[in-house]
Design a protein around this motif. Structure first.
Motif, PDB file in Angstrom:
ATOM      1  N   ALA B 106       0.847  -1.196   0.000  1.00  0.00           N
ATOM      2  CA  ALA B 106       0.000   0.000   0.000  1.00  0.00           C
ATOM      3  C   ALA B 106       0.875   1.237   0.000  1.00  0.00           C
ATOM      4  CB  ALA B 106      -0.926   0.016   1.214  1.00  0.00           C
ATOM      5  N   ARG B 107       0.363   2.269  -0.592  1.00  0.00           N
ATOM      6  CA  ARG B 107       0.968   3.583  -0.511  1.00  0.00           C
ATOM      7  C   ARG B 107       0.520   4.224   0.798  1.00  0.00           C
ATOM      8  NH1 ARG B 107       1.362   8.501  -3.730  1.00  0.00           N
ATOM      9  NH2 ARG B 107       1.494  10.144  -2.176  1.00  0.00           N
ATOM     10  N   GLY B 108       1.471   4.749   1.591  1.00  0.00           N
ATOM     11  CA  GLY B 108       1.136   5.421   2.834  1.00  0.00           C
ATOM     12  C   GLY B 108       1.512   6.895   2.806  1.00  0.00           C
ATOM     13  N   ASN B 109       0.722   7.691   3.497  1.00  0.00           N
ATOM     14  CA  ASN B 109       1.040   9.097   3.772  1.00  0.00           C
ATOM     15  C   ASN B 109       1.088   9.299   5.277  1.00  0.00           C
ATOM     16  OD1 ASN B 109       0.849   9.835   1.101  1.00  0.00           O
ATOM     17  ND2 ASN B 109      -0.726  11.413   1.425  1.00  0.00           N
ATOM     18  N   PHE B 110       2.067  10.021   5.800  1.00  0.00           N
ATOM     19  CA  PHE B 110       1.894  10.597   7.132  1.00  0.00           C
ATOM     20  C   PHE B 110       0.946  11.775   7.005  1.00  0.00           C
ATOM     21  CE2 PHE B 110       6.003   8.448   7.647  1.00  0.00           C
ATOM     22  CZ  PHE B 110       5.742   7.732   8.819  1.00  0.00           C
ATOM     23  N   CYS B 111       0.033  11.897   7.986  1.00  0.00           N
ATOM     24  CA  CYS B 111      -0.900  13.015   7.957  1.00  0.00           C
ATOM     25  C   CYS B 111      -1.022  13.604   9.366  1.00  0.00           C
ATOM     26  CB  CYS B 111      -2.274  12.565   7.443  1.00  0.00           C
ATOM     27  SG  CYS B 111      -3.150  11.465   8.583  1.00  0.00           S
ATOM     28  N   THR B 112      -1.781  14.694   9.475  1.00  0.00           N
ATOM     29  CA  THR B 112      -1.992  15.351  10.763  1.00  0.00           C
ATOM     30  C   THR B 112      -3.455  15.195  11.170  1.00  0.00           C
ATOM     31  OG1 THR B 112      -0.399  17.015  10.035  1.00  0.00           O
ATOM     32  CG2 THR B 112      -1.640  17.501  12.057  1.00  0.00           C
ATOM     33  N   VAL B 113      -3.688  14.778  12.422  1.00  0.00           N
ATOM     34  CA  VAL B 113      -5.062  14.772  12.948  1.00  0.00           C
ATOM     35  C   VAL B 113      -5.115  15.644  14.202  1.00  0.00           C
ATOM     36  CG1 VAL B 113      -5.682  12.490  12.019  1.00  0.00           C
ATOM     37  CG2 VAL B 113      -4.632  12.655  14.283  1.00  0.00           C
ATOM     38  N   ASP B 114      -6.296  16.201  14.488  1.00  0.00           N
ATOM     39  CA  ASP B 114      -6.464  17.040  15.679  1.00  0.00           C
ATOM     40  C   ASP B 114      -6.821  16.172  16.888  1.00  0.00           C
ATOM     41  OD1 ASP B 114      -9.151  16.392  15.447  1.00  0.00           O
ATOM     42  OD2 ASP B 114      -9.717  18.302  14.519  1.00  0.00           O
ATOM     43  N   ALA B 115      -7.137  16.808  18.003  1.00  0.00           N
ATOM     44  CA  ALA B 115      -7.395  16.071  19.239  1.00  0.00           C
ATOM     45  C   ALA B 115      -8.580  15.115  19.104  1.00  0.00           C
ATOM     46  CB  ALA B 115      -7.645  17.053  20.394  1.00  0.00           C
ATOM     47  N   GLN B 116      -9.514  15.462  18.192  1.00  0.00           N
ATOM     48  CA  GLN B 116     -10.678  14.583  17.984  1.00  0.00           C
ATOM     49  C   GLN B 116     -10.379  13.474  16.968  1.00  0.00           C
ATOM     50  OE1 GLN B 116     -11.154  18.135  18.091  1.00  0.00           O
ATOM     51  NE2 GLN B 116     -11.506  17.643  20.259  1.00  0.00           N
ATOM     52  N   GLY B 117      -9.177  13.488  16.422  1.00  0.00           N
ATOM     53  CA  GLY B 117      -8.823  12.457  15.442  1.00  0.00           C
ATOM     54  C   GLY B 117      -9.197  12.818  14.020  1.00  0.00           C
ATOM     55  N   ASN B 118      -9.667  14.053  13.803  1.00  0.00           N
ATOM     56  CA  ASN B 118     -10.030  14.465  12.450  1.00  0.00           C
ATOM     57  C   ASN B 118      -8.804  14.988  11.700  1.00  0.00           C
ATOM     58  OD1 ASN B 118     -12.781  13.862  12.781  1.00  0.00           O
ATOM     59  ND2 ASN B 118     -13.087  15.809  13.889  1.00  0.00           N
ATOM     60  N   ILE B 119      -8.767  14.690  10.404  1.00  0.00           N
ATOM     61  CA  ILE B 119      -7.606  15.057   9.581  1.00  0.00           C
ATOM     62  C   ILE B 119      -7.573  16.567   9.362  1.00  0.00           C
ATOM     63  CG2 ILE B 119      -6.480  14.743   7.331  1.00  0.00           C
ATOM     64  CD1 ILE B 119      -8.081  12.040   7.172  1.00  0.00           C
ATOM     65  N   THR B 120      -6.418  17.179   9.626  1.00  0.00           N
ATOM     66  CA  THR B 120      -6.246  18.613   9.356  1.00  0.00           C
ATOM     67  C   THR B 120      -5.242  18.848   8.231  1.00  0.00           C
ATOM     68  OG1 THR B 120      -4.540  18.787  11.053  1.00  0.00           O
ATOM     69  CG2 THR B 120      -6.812  19.259  11.741  1.00  0.00           C
ATOM     70  N   ASP B 121      -4.404  17.856   7.934  1.00  0.00           N
ATOM     71  CA  ASP B 121      -3.481  17.976   6.793  1.00  0.00           C
ATOM     72  C   ASP B 121      -3.206  16.566   6.284  1.00  0.00           C
ATOM     73  OD1 ASP B 121      -1.324  18.208   5.017  1.00  0.00           O
ATOM     74  OD2 ASP B 121      -0.484  19.915   6.103  1.00  0.00           O
ATOM     75  N   ARG B 122      -3.596  16.292   5.026  1.00  0.00           N
ATOM     76  CA  ARG B 122      -3.461  14.937   4.480  1.00  0.00           C
ATOM     77  C   ARG B 122      -2.016  14.576   4.167  1.00  0.00           C
ATOM     78  NH1 ARG B 122      -5.642  14.899  -0.289  1.00  0.00           N
ATOM     79  NH2 ARG B 122      -5.577  12.635  -0.450  1.00  0.00           N
TER      80      ARG B 122
END
Lengths: 399, 399
Positions: B106-122
């Motif tokens: 699989a292709r993976g990306n590191f991403c950013t999630v906020d305190a609620q676990g929602n993505i803020t930067d893919r």
């Protein structure tokens, strides 16, 4: 093809115009060795050929002469061998009957039978359209159990029969024996799902015979081309395009409606069609604009009239260009060579002009010149993917 | 196509060279009306065009822009619509990971999630490759029952995940919701055989989240393009050729390895590749030699750089000819027109030169000139049969 394309569709705000010249392709006249396109003064089309990528479209298969249905379905990106539109459906579309999914349509002829019920004239002496209208009014009084019956006059001896109701399978044999001296045939169901339809149609024919008994020479009917609307993928969803059809003739409006295009109200002339195009320019991504005169002249076997029709069309090309479509396509649904005075099997010139349509040695929009184009001789159903690519509306296939 | 060819293969000692210029095809620049090939001084390529049979290759279908996978599979004789290579596999091949049959990539990306676990930067602010390396080391400590886990850094925020073990079906949904403000999705098995894979991947993601909790902005991962190596017929057996790939770039070495070619060690430049070609000349029948510069310049939208890349390539052609290959082919895996600054759908020039390649009106190796060649516009997968015939390595079909 659609299975490949649809997942690759991406949004864009580019605009596409398909100018479809009915019966565009021709053949050389023996006297000059030049075809209609080679004879006509069509500087704008020749310039477009120089600017865009050219080729020849083959709508069905080598040697196969397309009817209007397959010809247009190919231009719209559908495989005409997979998606068949029967004669009954085309006939209904041609008179702008509001045909609905599940309706069963057939082409009808008034005919003449003798005292023994054998056919003596398959077209009832080509009765007047006026008489046709009166006789269809008689047939409308026929009631059948569980279905609505529509009988619509077309022209001369021709009419359309439509049955509307649940469970109307459309695989039926025809009643026309295609020879004189025999009675019309009973309709047979060609599959299990069409048995109810067969019973209903045979009941209709029996009642029609009674109602027409005194209407010599139109004292009987023949029915053929039974069919329902095909289940076509909808063009706007398949290609992600807000699509509009601009056509003065009912048949072409009907075909566009079958694939889910918006059919715009327009006038009787090509100039009217271009007014409609301008008025709706902002509201759509794709415009199918139909030009009929080339086909009419070809069908009449009138070489000079077809040349003149091409020249009249050519003069309108700058008006379309003035709208600055991102992709401009000029082609047709089939050839109608004047020397054949009928639809022909010959592949049809096509030019695709966009910023990305590419280099091409072709500088004339003729059958002979387009044969050397980068598009090659291609199936018409490949045109839409190419057009979509030129409109930058397809993403890459494979990583 | 392979089903037809393979039974016809006969032995011979002829040698075949395919020079594949990545992104070869171009488009005219509006200022001059000439494409990169039409602008470049490429006397050797033009001479080859005069000596051989020319045409245009279409790798997937009209209007379809090929990725590197489908583009090369076509050149190697495979139907790119039948044999798909997924993004995870291509990504693994691109870093020369030793991917094996049955591996799930699989292709993976590191991403950013906020305190609620929602993505803020893919893309986790496109972290440095150095940080990517350190974070993949953390992920490598994840253990899963019954399988080996490989996590390989690629570049910036990108990495590759490979699971190795029995019964790893590869039909999985992606975890990337493609929008911000939502949490990554759980992976779903898209068929029965992939249920175990789905459980393993979801367990991996859960553990990855825990291990990255303090790694802001790269505190979560996204996974997509799950796939296993496709089951391709092996090129050496399908064509009866001892086949070698010479390519400086990992992706192309990987694609050649997928079809079973020997991938030769070589240097970073095309000159190095030709040294490798000479060194191994006696050991193989078929050489796939890859030239990358044309694609890079096209992708950059740098018309002049692509012209220069073509001219540099042209100067190497006599070195290849000096080896006296029986069949010399020059083409590419797709177009990369500078005016598009991306892969394009346009068909790609091809020349096949052998003692038996035949007469042809084409004397210039350009898009426009090759359109008039005897090879026509042909599917890329038809190239290998043609090459095999020119190498006198196919017997007659039917008695």
């Amino acid at each position: 093809m659609l299975d490949l394309i649809t997942p690759l569709v991406v949004p864009n705000d580019t605009k596409i115009v398909l100018l479809s010249l009915d019966g565009l392709g021709g053949l050389p006249r023996p006297e000059t060795g030049k075809s209609e396109l080679e004879t006509a003064r069509i500087p704008n089309l020749h310039r477009l050929a120089g600017e865009g990528a050219c080729g020849l479209l083959r709508h069905v298969a080598p040697g196969i002469t397309p009817g209007s249905g397959p010809g247009h379905l190919g231009l719209f990106g559908y495989d005409p061998q997979r998606y068949l539109v029967g004669r009954g459906v085309l006939e209904a579309l041609g008179i702008e009957f509001d045909l609905r999914a599940g309706d069963l349509a057939a082409r009808g002829n008034f005919c003449t039978v003798d005292a023994q019920g054998n056919i003596t004239d398959r077209r009832a002496g080509r009765i007047s359209t006026e008489l046709c209208v009166r006789l269809t009014e008689r047939l409308r009084t026929i009631a059948l159990p569980g279905v609505e019956v529509f009988v619509e006059p077309v022209k001369e001896h021709r009419f359309v029969l439509v049955l509307r109701g649940p469970g109307l399978g459309g695989r039926l044999s025809e009643t026309d024996p295609q020879v004189l001296g025999k009675p019309p045939l009973a309709v047979r169901a060609l599959d299990e799902a069409s048995k109810n339809s067969a019973d209903l149609v045979n009941a209709f024919v029996t009642q029609a015979k009674a109602r027409l008994a005194d209407a010599m020479p139109a004292n009987m009917i023949l029915l053929r081309g039974f069919d329902s609307l095909p289940h076509l993928p909808r063009f706007p969803e398949a290609f992600g395009l807000r699509a509009a059809a601009i056509a003065a003739y009912p048949m072409y409006r009907g075909l566009a409606r079958v694939v889910g295009m918006d059919v715009l109200a327009t006038g009787a002339t090509f100039a009217d069609e271009l007014v409609t195009l301008r008025e709706h320019w902002q509201s759509y991504d794709y415009f199918f604009v139909h030009y009929k005169d080339t086909d009419k002249a070809g069908e009449d076997g009138d070489f000079e009239a077809k040349v003149a029709a091409l020249e009249r069309f050519d003069a309108f090309v700058p008006d379309v260009e003035a709208l600055r479509p991102d992709v401009l396509v000029v082609s047709g649904d089939h050839a109608t060579p004047s020397v054949l005075a009928a639809h022909g099997w010959q592949p049809v010139p096509v030019v695709v002009r966009s910023r990305y349509s590419g280099a091409d040695p072709v500088t004339a929009f003729t059958e002979r010149a387009c044969a050397a184009g980068t598009l090659g001789v291609m199936p018409a159903q490949h045109l839409m993917p190419l057009v979509m690519a030129n409109a930058l509306r397809l993403t890459k296939y494979g990583a």
